[in-house]
Scaffold this active site. Structure first.
Site, PDB file in Angstrom:
ATOM      1  N   LYS A  96     -12.168   4.392  -4.439  1.00 30.30           N
ATOM      2  CA  LYS A  96     -11.414   4.256  -5.686  1.00 30.30           C
ATOM      3  C   LYS A  96      -9.979   3.841  -5.386  1.00 30.30           C
ATOM      4  CE  LYS A  96      -8.979   6.921  -8.392  1.00 30.30           C
ATOM      5  NZ  LYS A  96      -7.969   5.948  -8.852  1.00 30.30           N
ATOM      6  N   GLU A 152       0.407  17.338  -4.102  1.00 29.39           N
ATOM      7  CA  GLU A 152      -0.090  18.077  -5.257  1.00 29.39           C
ATOM      8  C   GLU A 152      -1.572  17.758  -5.518  1.00 29.39           C
ATOM      9  OE1 GLU A 152       2.087  16.922  -8.696  1.00 29.39           O
ATOM     10  OE2 GLU A 152       0.867  18.183 -10.020  1.00 29.39           O
ATOM     11  N   GLU A 194      -4.201  12.733   3.749  1.00 28.03           N
ATOM     12  CA  GLU A 194      -2.948  12.165   4.258  1.00 28.03           C
ATOM     13  C   GLU A 194      -1.987  12.184   3.080  1.00 28.03           C
ATOM     14  OE1 GLU A 194      -0.085  10.076   4.624  1.00 28.03           O
ATOM     15  OE2 GLU A 194      -1.255   8.256   4.955  1.00 28.03           O
ATOM     16  N   CYS A 233       4.907   7.023   2.661  1.00 25.51           N
ATOM     17  CA  CYS A 233       4.780   8.466   2.864  1.00 25.51           C
ATOM     18  C   CYS A 233       5.591   8.947   4.052  1.00 25.51           C
ATOM     19  CB  CYS A 233       3.316   8.840   3.019  1.00 25.51           C
ATOM     20  SG  CYS A 233       2.446   7.770   4.157  1.00 25.51           S
ATOM     21  N   GLU A 278       9.773  14.831  -2.420  1.00 24.28           N
ATOM     22  CA  GLU A 278       9.489  13.426  -2.122  1.00 24.28           C
ATOM     23  C   GLU A 278       9.888  12.561  -3.320  1.00 24.28           C
ATOM     24  OE1 GLU A 278       5.310  12.280  -1.511  1.00 24.28           O
ATOM     25  OE2 GLU A 278       5.985  11.185   0.258  1.00 24.28           O
TER      26      GLU A 278
HETATM   27  P1  NAP Z   1      -1.510  10.489  -6.704  1.00 25.11           P
HETATM   28  O1  NAP Z   1      -1.696  10.980  -8.092  1.00 25.11           O
HETATM   29  O2  NAP Z   1      -1.636  11.448  -5.597  1.00 25.11           O
HETATM   30  O3  NAP Z   1      -2.527   9.273  -6.516  1.00 25.11           O
HETATM   31  C1  NAP Z   1      -3.237   8.949  -5.366  1.00 25.11           C
HETATM   32  C2  NAP Z   1      -4.695   8.627  -5.696  1.00 25.11           C
HETATM   33  O4  NAP Z   1      -5.364   9.809  -6.150  1.00 25.11           O
HETATM   34  C3  NAP Z   1      -4.859   7.614  -6.818  1.00 25.11           C
HETATM   35  O5  NAP Z   1      -5.984   6.803  -6.557  1.00 25.11           O
HETATM   36  C4  NAP Z   1      -5.081   8.512  -8.014  1.00 25.11           C
HETATM   37  O6  NAP Z   1      -5.724   7.868  -9.077  1.00 25.11           O
HETATM   38  C5  NAP Z   1      -5.957   9.586  -7.423  1.00 25.11           C
HETATM   39  N1  NAP Z   1      -5.982  10.843  -8.148  1.00 25.11           N
HETATM   40  C6  NAP Z   1      -5.043  11.372  -8.976  1.00 25.11           C
HETATM   41  N2  NAP Z   1      -5.441  12.569  -9.450  1.00 25.11           N
HETATM   42  C7  NAP Z   1      -6.661  12.828  -8.927  1.00 25.11           C
HETATM   43  C8  NAP Z   1      -7.586  13.896  -9.039  1.00 25.11           C
HETATM   44  N3  NAP Z   1      -7.343  14.973  -9.780  1.00 25.11           N
HETATM   45  N4  NAP Z   1      -8.757  13.825  -8.365  1.00 25.11           N
HETATM   46  C9  NAP Z   1      -9.026  12.752  -7.592  1.00 25.11           C
HETATM   47  N5  NAP Z   1      -8.204  11.705  -7.462  1.00 25.11           N
HETATM   48  C10 NAP Z   1      -7.012  11.730  -8.093  1.00 25.11           C
HETATM   49  O7  NAP Z   1      -0.109   9.778  -6.572  1.00 25.11           O
HETATM   50  P2  NAP Z   1       0.691   9.044  -7.768  1.00 25.11           P
HETATM   51  O8  NAP Z   1       0.625   9.836  -9.026  1.00 25.11           O
HETATM   52  O9  NAP Z   1       0.251   7.649  -7.813  1.00 25.11           O
HETATM   53  O10 NAP Z   1       2.165   9.150  -7.198  1.00 25.11           O
HETATM   54  C11 NAP Z   1       2.902  10.346  -7.398  1.00 25.11           C
HETATM   55  C12 NAP Z   1       3.658  10.686  -6.145  1.00 25.11           C
HETATM   56  O11 NAP Z   1       2.772  10.886  -5.055  1.00 25.11           O
HETATM   57  C13 NAP Z   1       4.602   9.623  -5.652  1.00 25.11           C
HETATM   58  O12 NAP Z   1       5.808   9.614  -6.330  1.00 25.11           O
HETATM   59  C14 NAP Z   1       4.742  10.007  -4.224  1.00 25.11           C
HETATM   60  O13 NAP Z   1       5.673  11.042  -4.076  1.00 25.11           O
HETATM   61  C15 NAP Z   1       3.377  10.510  -3.851  1.00 25.11           C
HETATM   62  N6  NAP Z   1       2.553   9.484  -3.174  1.00 25.11           N
HETATM   63  C16 NAP Z   1       2.323   9.605  -1.839  1.00 25.11           C
HETATM   64  C17 NAP Z   1       1.575   8.647  -1.184  1.00 25.11           C
HETATM   65  C18 NAP Z   1       1.297   8.711   0.279  1.00 25.11           C
HETATM   66  O14 NAP Z   1       0.979   7.698   0.872  1.00 25.11           O
HETATM   67  N7  NAP Z   1       1.354   9.873   0.883  1.00 25.11           N
HETATM   68  C19 NAP Z   1       1.074   7.562  -1.884  1.00 25.11           C
HETATM   69  C20 NAP Z   1       1.297   7.471  -3.254  1.00 25.11           C
HETATM   70  C21 NAP Z   1       2.039   8.447  -3.867  1.00 25.11           C
HETATM   71  P3  NAP Z   1      -4.860   7.074 -10.188  1.00 25.11           P
HETATM   72  O15 NAP Z   1      -3.725   6.410  -9.521  1.00 25.11           O
HETATM   73  O16 NAP Z   1      -5.795   6.121 -10.732  1.00 25.11           O
HETATM   74  O17 NAP Z   1      -4.448   8.133 -11.165  1.00 25.11           O
END
Ligand code: NAP
Ligand code: MG
Length: 497
Positions: free
Chosen positions: A191, A247, A266, A300, A401
């Protein structure tokens, strides 16, 4: 204004489809619900493309297809040489379509074409090529058993892997997930993030062209709350590999307990980048800049807490600010752009929110500190590269972050102070150390609790070296031979002679 890159006709055609479909069981299909969602272009805020919106029903179809492909299909029984050839072919196809993939990535994510063309796409191809090399080298062992028995181990694939990836390196994260999983003989339900589904879907077409059998890779775009959650809960899926926020990582670990899936995570970071006064100052400034502004800081392992030894602090900040001013901000499609827009409106709000928090906490923005709304950029999600000074390690901007082009400069007294403050974080993904003193470099590299430490460099990646977190940055190691542990399990076989 820089010179805009001419978009390839294939790129235009790809985004112009009424609905970009999902890949299930080797076929391109619409969502069972018939729903679709829009992915915007972060440089303009306008709709870029429409994509089929997968939910639990589509995940169910995908999981069943992947299960069948694993249990009954030719994939596991294929001669490893043949699977190796397939992965090499995928790498070749990524390279062949490199310009188109880079344009799609830049349009969908906002990142500069300079980065997508020179980093994301070649690194994705390199990842498939690297894991192609492993296919024929995944072996078990013979054990020194009593002579009445022959005892040996088989290293077998885990099964169906649910892979959930973020939006910051969309194609590259797909490659980090798919390449080792396929090398080990697994099947996958991937996904992509809702913000950036396009390159994963284009990769799906290339996988089919390379000859990956139906059902081996299924790609279901959609939202985390629906499609993502369904992957984590699905009883036919054996393992979850996730990259994203801490989270959501914690929630996935809780949810996965229901079916006791194997999980690798990760997650986020708040990485310390430590500059000692005996470092090459010009190089350290360049490294610190790359460490935090690469990909608009949406990385990240970004070196967001920049620890600078007190006696060089003011000079170093001056050098850094001057260097940062030379980085052109603009549309990612312009060849000379070095800082593009953030990925989404949400991310823009989140990052500008933290800029306010920083100012309220008493930090001073030496440069930046606000959204960039200069002519031509006002509709995009641009934030000016920001250097905060006067930051203490206990402020929110030093603990949480931000995921934007924002660095917090924090002074330190000596080596032990640097290590103490550097480690004072809930995260542990990466760290940087800048010094000409070899012994100090070794001491600090050992003392820092993080999965990667870069000495006199930053953000260096190669599929040969493992990557992953300590503490709340997650567990499991991707890349290198370590990723094989995530995607295989060991079977012990006893044979009576
Ligand atoms: P996120 O919610 O953790 O999204 C990462 C992936 O997980 C996306 O494909 C997302 O889908 C999916 N996801 C979200 N909620 C889920 C759930 N309950 N069960 C299964 N999959 C789920 O990150 P974000 O909201 O895009 O970004 C928020 C913050 O996360 C950023 O500001 C940053 O601090 C952090 N982040 C960290 C990384 C890293 O590489 N470590 C990467 C991105 C973001 P959808 O996007 O379709 O909702
Ligand atoms: Mg987009």
């Amino acid at each position: 204004m820089g010179v805009a890159v001419q978009i390839e006709p294939k790129t235009k055609e790809f985004v112009a489809a009424p609905v970009r479909k999902m890949l299930i069981d080797g076929k391109w299909v619409e969502a069972a619900s018939g729903k679709s969602f829009e992915t915007p272009n972060p440089a303009t805020g306008e709709v870029l493309a429409r994509v089929a919106e997968g939910d639990a029903e589509d995940v169910d179809r995908a999981a069943k297809a992947a299960r069948r492909a694993f249990d009954e299909g030719p994939w596991r029984r294929m001669n490893p040489n043949q699977r190796e050839g397939l992965l090499l072919k995928i790498a070749d196809l990524i390279e062949k379509h490199g310009q188109e993939l880079a344009e799609l990535e830049t349009l969908d994510n906002g990142k500069s074409i300079f980065e997508s063309r020179n980093v994301d796409i070649p690194a994705a191809a390199a990842t498939f090529r690297y894991y192609a090399g492993w296919v024929t080298k995944i072996t078990g062992e013979t054990n020194p058993a009593d002579e009445a028995f022959f005892s040996f181990t088989l290293r077998e694939p885990v099964g169906v892997c649910g892979q959930i990836i973020p939006w910051n390196f969309p194609l590259l994260m797909a490659a980090w997930k798919l390449a080792p999983a396929l090398a080990c003989g697994n099947t996958c339900v991937l996904k992509p993030a809702e913000q950036t589904p396009l390159t994963a879907l284009r990769l799906g077409e290339l996988l089919m062209e390379a000859g990956v059998p139906p059902g081996v890779v299924n790609i279901v775009p959609g939202f985390g709350e629906t499609a993502g959650r369904a992957i984590v809960k699905h009883p036919l899926i054996d393992k979850i590999a996730f990259t994203g926020s801490t989270e959501v990582g914690k929630e996935i670990q809780r949810e996965a307990a229901g079916t006791l899936k194997r999980v690798s995570l990760e997650l986020g970071g708040k990485s310390p980048n430590i500059v000692f006064s005996d470092a090459d100052m010009a190089e350290a400034a360049q490294g610190a800049l790359l460490g935090v502004f690469f990909n608009q800081g949406q990385v990240c392992c970004a070196g967001t807490r920049l620890f600078v030894e007190k006696k060089v602090h003011d000079d170093f900040v001056g050098t850094l600010a001057e260097a940062a001013k030379t980085m052109k901000q603009g549309s990612g499609l312009e060849a000379d752009t070095r800082i593009g827009p953030l990925v989404s409106k949400e991310q823009l709000d989140r990052v500008t929110g933290y800029l306010d928090v920083g100012k309220k906490e008493g930090a001073k923005a030496v440069i930046g500190g606000e959204r960039n709304t200069e002519k031509g950029l006002e509709k995009g999600y641009y934030v000016k590269p920001t250097i905060f000074t006067g930051v203490r390690n206990d402020m929110r901007i030093a603990r949480e972050e931000i995921f934007g082009p924002v660095v917090s400069v924090i002074p330190f007294k000596d080596e032990s102070d640097a290590v103490l403050q550097g480690n004072d974080t809930t995260y542990g993904l990466a760290a940087g150390v800048w010094t000409r003193d070899v012994s100090k470099a070794h001491r600090v590299a050992r003392a820092i609790r993080a999965g990667t430490v870069w000495v006199n460099c930053y953000n260096v990646f190669d599929p040969i070296a493992p990557f992953g977190g300590y503490k709340e940055s997650g567990y499991g190691r991707e890349l290198g031979k370590y990723a094989l542990d995530l995607y295989t399990q060991v079977k012990s076989v006893w044979l009576k002679i």
